[in-house]
Design an enzyme around this catalytic site. Structure first.
Site, short mmCIF file in Angstrom:
data_model
loop_
_atom_site.label_atom_id
_atom_site.label_comp_id
_atom_site.label_asym_id
_atom_site.label_seq_id
_atom_site.Cartn_x
_atom_site.Cartn_y
_atom_site.Cartn_z
N LEU A 216 0.82 -1.21 0.00
CA LEU A 216 0.00 0.00 0.00
C LEU A 216 0.86 1.26 0.00
O LEU A 216 0.61 2.21 -0.74
CB LEU A 216 -0.94 -0.03 1.21
CG LEU A 216 -2.01 1.05 1.30
CD1 LEU A 216 -2.84 1.13 0.03
CD2 LEU A 216 -2.91 0.78 2.51
N ASP B 92 -9.69 -7.74 7.38
CA ASP B 92 -10.85 -8.62 7.50
C ASP B 92 -10.61 -9.72 8.54
O ASP B 92 -11.54 -10.39 8.97
CB ASP B 92 -11.17 -9.27 6.15
CG ASP B 92 -10.01 -10.08 5.59
OD1 ASP B 92 -8.85 -9.65 5.73
OD2 ASP B 92 -10.24 -11.15 4.99
N TYR C 217 -2.65 -12.59 14.69
CA TYR C 217 -2.61 -11.40 13.83
C TYR C 217 -3.92 -10.63 13.92
O TYR C 217 -3.94 -9.41 14.13
CB TYR C 217 -2.32 -11.82 12.38
CG TYR C 217 -2.53 -10.71 11.37
CD1 TYR C 217 -1.68 -9.61 11.32
CD2 TYR C 217 -3.59 -10.77 10.46
CE1 TYR C 217 -1.89 -8.59 10.40
CE2 TYR C 217 -3.80 -9.77 9.54
CZ TYR C 217 -2.95 -8.67 9.51
OH TYR C 217 -3.17 -7.65 8.60
#
Length: 281
Positions: free
Chosen positions: A13, A104, A127
C-alpha cells in the site's frame, strides 16, 4: 503545504501511495520505512513523529506475517496495537488527521453474508487479535480517526498471492488452491486512491470503513482469473482448507460490505477482475 506521513512505505500500500503521490504535488509526502519510523521502539517513534510534524498520517505499517505471529505474539501486538495507540494519541494531541489500515481478519469467518462495519468481531488468530486491539486503541485515543478494513491485498509491489500464482503457474504444470475461503481481493492501488480521495474530500467522517474490490470469490476462483489473464497453461485444482493446513487459522468467509465508504465518500469501487487486469498490462 500539508504534510502526509505514510508509514510502512515499502509495503504494498505504501508503494502504491508513493506511485500516486506525484499526481498530488499540493502535499509534501513523507514515505517512512523502518529506518524513519520505528513501530517497535516507542521512545524513538515519539521523537520521530515530533520531528516530522505531519498534518495527515496514513498508517500502513503493520506486522503482517500471519503464521509467524502465532509464535511472535508480543511483537505483533507491539506493532499492531501499542504503536497504533501511540500514533492515535499523538494525532489527537497535535490535531492530525489519521487513516489507519486494518483487516478482514478481525472476523471469525462464520458469517454467510457480507460483513458490515458493525458486524461482530471475533478474530481466530494472533494477527487478527493484534489488529483488533489496534482498532480499539485507535478509536479510544482518537475518536476522530478513520479505520479502513481491507482484505486479500495484492499489488505490483511486494509479495502477494497474485505474484506467487504468476510464478507457480509458470514453474509448474499443476497447482491446487483452497476453494472454501470466500472474500474479495483488494488491488492496493485502488485502496491508495480511495485514501487520497478521502483526504481530498471536503468532509471527514470518522469511524470504521470496509474497502475491497467488488465481487465474491474463493482463492481458487481468484487463481483461475490470474490464469486467464496470464494465459498460463498450468492446471489449477480446488482443494478444501483442511488439505492445506497453516499455522494460523484463516476465516472461511470474510467478504466485506462496502456500502458505507461508497456512500460517505462517493467512491466508485471497481470489480476485482477490472483491477486484476491492470497487473497484466
Amino acid at each position: 503545504m500539508k504534510k502526509i506521513l505514510v508509514t510502512g512505505a515499502t509495503g504494498q500500500l505504501g508503494s502504491e501511495l508513493s506511485a500516486l503521490s506525484s499526481s498530488y504535488p499540493q502535499y509534501e509526502w513523507i514515505f517512512a520505512d523502518r529506518t524513519k519510523i520505528s513501530l517497535d521502539d516507542f521512545d524513538k517513534l515519539s521523537s520521530q513523529l515530533n520531528e516530522i510534524k505531519p498534518d495527515i498520517i496514513f498508517n500502513c505499517g503493520a506486522y503482517t506475517a500471519v503464521d509467524k505471529a502465532e509464535s511472535e505474539k508480543e511483537l505483533a501486538f507491539k506493532i499492531n496495537h501499542l504503536a497504533v495507540e501511540l500514533i492515535a494519541k499523538y494525532s489527537t494531541e497535535k490535531k492530525v488527521k489519521l487513516i489507519h489500515i486494518s483487516t478482514d481478519y478481525v472476523f471469525d469467518g462464520s458469517s454467510s453474508i457480507a460483513l458490515y462495519e458493525e458486524s461482530n468481531t471475533n478474530p481466530i488468530n494472533v494477527y487478527g487479535e493484534s489488529k483488533l486491539a489496534g482498532e480499539i486503541a485507535c478509536l479510544k485515543e482518537n475518536p476522530e480517526s478513520i479505520i479502513i478494513r481491507t482484505s486479500w491485498v495484492y499489488s505490483n509491489f511486494g509479495n502477494n498471492f497474485v505474484k506467487t500464482m504468476q510464478r507457480l503457474m509458470q514453474e509448474r504444470e499443476e497447482i491446487n488452491v483452497v476453494n472454501d475461503q470466500i472474500g474479495s481481493p483488494t488491488y492496493a492501488a485502488d485502496l491508495a486512491q480511495a485514501m487520497i480521495d478521502i483526504v481530498e474530500s471536503p468532509k471527514w467522517i470518522p469511524g470504521i470503513y470496509n474497502y475491497s474490490n467488488e465481487g465474491e470469490i474463493s482463492w481458487y476462483e481468484f487463481a483461475l482469473s490470474i490464469k486467464e489473464f496470464g494465459n498460463y497453461n498450468c492446471k489449477v485444482g480446488g482443494i478444501p482448507s483442511s488439505s492445506y493446513p497453516t499455522v494460523a487459522k484463516r476465516p472461511n468467509f470474510s467478504l466485506l460490505d462496502k456500502a458505507k465508504i461508497k456512500a460517505s465518500y462517493n467512491l466508485d469501487i471497481p470489480n476485482y477482475k477490472e483491477s486484476l487486469r491492470k497487473i497484466f498490462i
